[in-house]
Write a protein that holds these residues in place. Sequence first.
Motif, short mmCIF file in Angstrom:
data_model
loop_
_atom_site.label_atom_id
_atom_site.label_comp_id
_atom_site.label_asym_id
_atom_site.label_seq_id
_atom_site.Cartn_x
_atom_site.Cartn_y
_atom_site.Cartn_z
N THR A 38 -52.79 -3.17 31.37
CA THR A 38 -52.01 -1.94 31.21
C THR A 38 -50.51 -2.19 31.17
N GLY A 39 -50.06 -3.34 31.68
CA GLY A 39 -48.63 -3.67 31.59
C GLY A 39 -48.16 -3.68 30.13
N TYR A 42 -46.82 -0.32 29.01
CA TYR A 42 -45.44 -0.05 29.46
C TYR A 42 -44.45 -0.91 28.69
N ARG A 43 -44.86 -2.11 28.34
CA ARG A 43 -43.97 -3.00 27.59
C ARG A 43 -43.78 -2.49 26.16
N SER A 103 -39.80 -2.04 33.41
CA SER A 103 -39.79 -1.57 34.80
C SER A 103 -38.97 -0.27 34.91
N ALA A 106 -41.33 2.52 33.30
CA ALA A 106 -42.51 2.73 34.15
C ALA A 106 -42.19 3.63 35.35
N ARG A 112 -45.60 7.90 32.44
CA ARG A 112 -46.82 7.51 33.15
C ARG A 112 -47.97 8.47 32.81
N GLY A 132 -53.08 -3.69 36.54
CA GLY A 132 -51.81 -2.97 36.51
C GLY A 132 -51.21 -2.83 37.89
N ARG A 133 -50.62 -1.67 38.16
CA ARG A 133 -49.98 -1.42 39.46
C ARG A 133 -50.61 -0.24 40.19
N ASP A 134 -51.17 0.70 39.41
CA ASP A 134 -51.66 1.95 40.01
C ASP A 134 -53.06 2.31 39.51
N ARG A 183 -37.74 -6.82 40.37
CA ARG A 183 -38.87 -6.09 39.77
C ARG A 183 -39.81 -5.59 40.86
N ASP A 187 -40.87 -1.74 41.29
CA ASP A 187 -42.28 -1.33 41.21
C ASP A 187 -42.75 -0.68 42.52
N ARG A 190 -40.39 2.99 43.52
CA ARG A 190 -40.28 4.19 42.69
C ARG A 190 -41.08 5.36 43.26
O1 DC Z 1 -47.57 -6.36 34.50
P1 DC Z 1 -46.37 -6.33 33.63
O2 DC Z 1 -45.27 -7.24 34.13
O3 DC Z 1 -46.66 -6.58 32.18
O4 DC Z 1 -45.81 -4.81 33.72
C1 DC Z 1 -44.63 -4.41 33.08
C2 DC Z 1 -43.98 -3.28 33.87
O5 DC Z 1 -44.80 -2.09 33.82
C3 DC Z 1 -43.75 -3.57 35.34
O6 DC Z 1 -42.44 -3.18 35.73
C4 DC Z 1 -44.74 -2.71 36.08
C5 DC Z 1 -45.08 -1.62 35.11
N1 DC Z 1 -46.49 -1.23 35.19
C6 DC Z 1 -46.79 -0.08 35.88
O7 DC Z 1 -45.90 0.56 36.42
N2 DC Z 1 -48.08 0.35 35.94
C7 DC Z 1 -49.06 -0.36 35.37
N3 DC Z 1 -50.32 0.08 35.46
C8 DC Z 1 -48.77 -1.56 34.68
C9 DC Z 1 -47.47 -1.98 34.62
#
Ligand code: DC
Length: 231
Positions: A38-39, A42-43, A103, A106, A112, A132-134, A183, A187, A190
């Motif tokens: 999923t990153g 966002y990229r 970042s 995101a 989101r 991902g993150r969430d 970063r 992350d 936020r």
């Molecule tokens: O995992 P990555 O480094 O490719 O993610 C890029 C940016 O996107 C990083 O700052 C975190 C954000 N991200 C996010 O907030 N939620 C996700 N599910 C995946 C990435």
Amino acid sequence: MGMTLNRLVIAVDGPAGAGKGAICRWVASRFGLEYLETGALYRVVALLSLEGGGLSGAPELLARKARNMPFACRLVDDRFESLLAGRDVSWDLRREEVAMEASKVAALGPVRDALKEFQRHYGGEKNIILDGRDIGTVVWPEAQRKIFLTASVEERAKRRALELQERGETVSLPRVLEEMKLRDARDMGRAHAPLVPADDAVVVDTTHLSLDESRHLVAALIAPLVHGTAQ
Ligand code: DC
């Protein structure tokens, strides 16, 4: 949520450089799962933002672009390929400038929300692993297995520096470490969907594990679930 899913969903979250991609790609191939990094979403939005001259100050406009972007992706052998309007942008997405902008975008609530639908529908009814993150906290709170993959910031910076070096880039470890900390702070700090393990996530710390050991550990957490479903 108490909802029964008609497919197996595995959520893998964690900070940058924890090895999520390298582990998930391998696990996906091994168990025949769909995979979504999923990153990359966002990229790609970061790329659109940069192309527009820096749109992180216009969240609604950026969210609209995110909702309509002609994005597609696929796992080819051990490579996760991202396509924008049919063009392979995988390489562009790895640029440091794009990671920094990612970042920022995101952190925007409307962006989101716009990306959440894609993450819920991707792969139809196929069994899937997403990183991902969430994912375990917001996108798929009802996932049947949640893994929080982490490692010390020093170890993650070391891995990242090595990766850049292997690509032929000149790197300074202190600088990579500083950027990694920045970063992490973005992350985790936020307001919208900050990086935090879900209450029911299994935490896997890979600081002292090799990539191979990490892969097998994660595979062992997933195997019982995969074998319990008909693909
Ligand atoms: O995992 P990555 O480094 O490719 O993610 C890029 C940016 O996107 C990083 O700052 C975190 C954000 N991200 C996010 O907030 N939620 C996700 N599910 C995946 C990435």
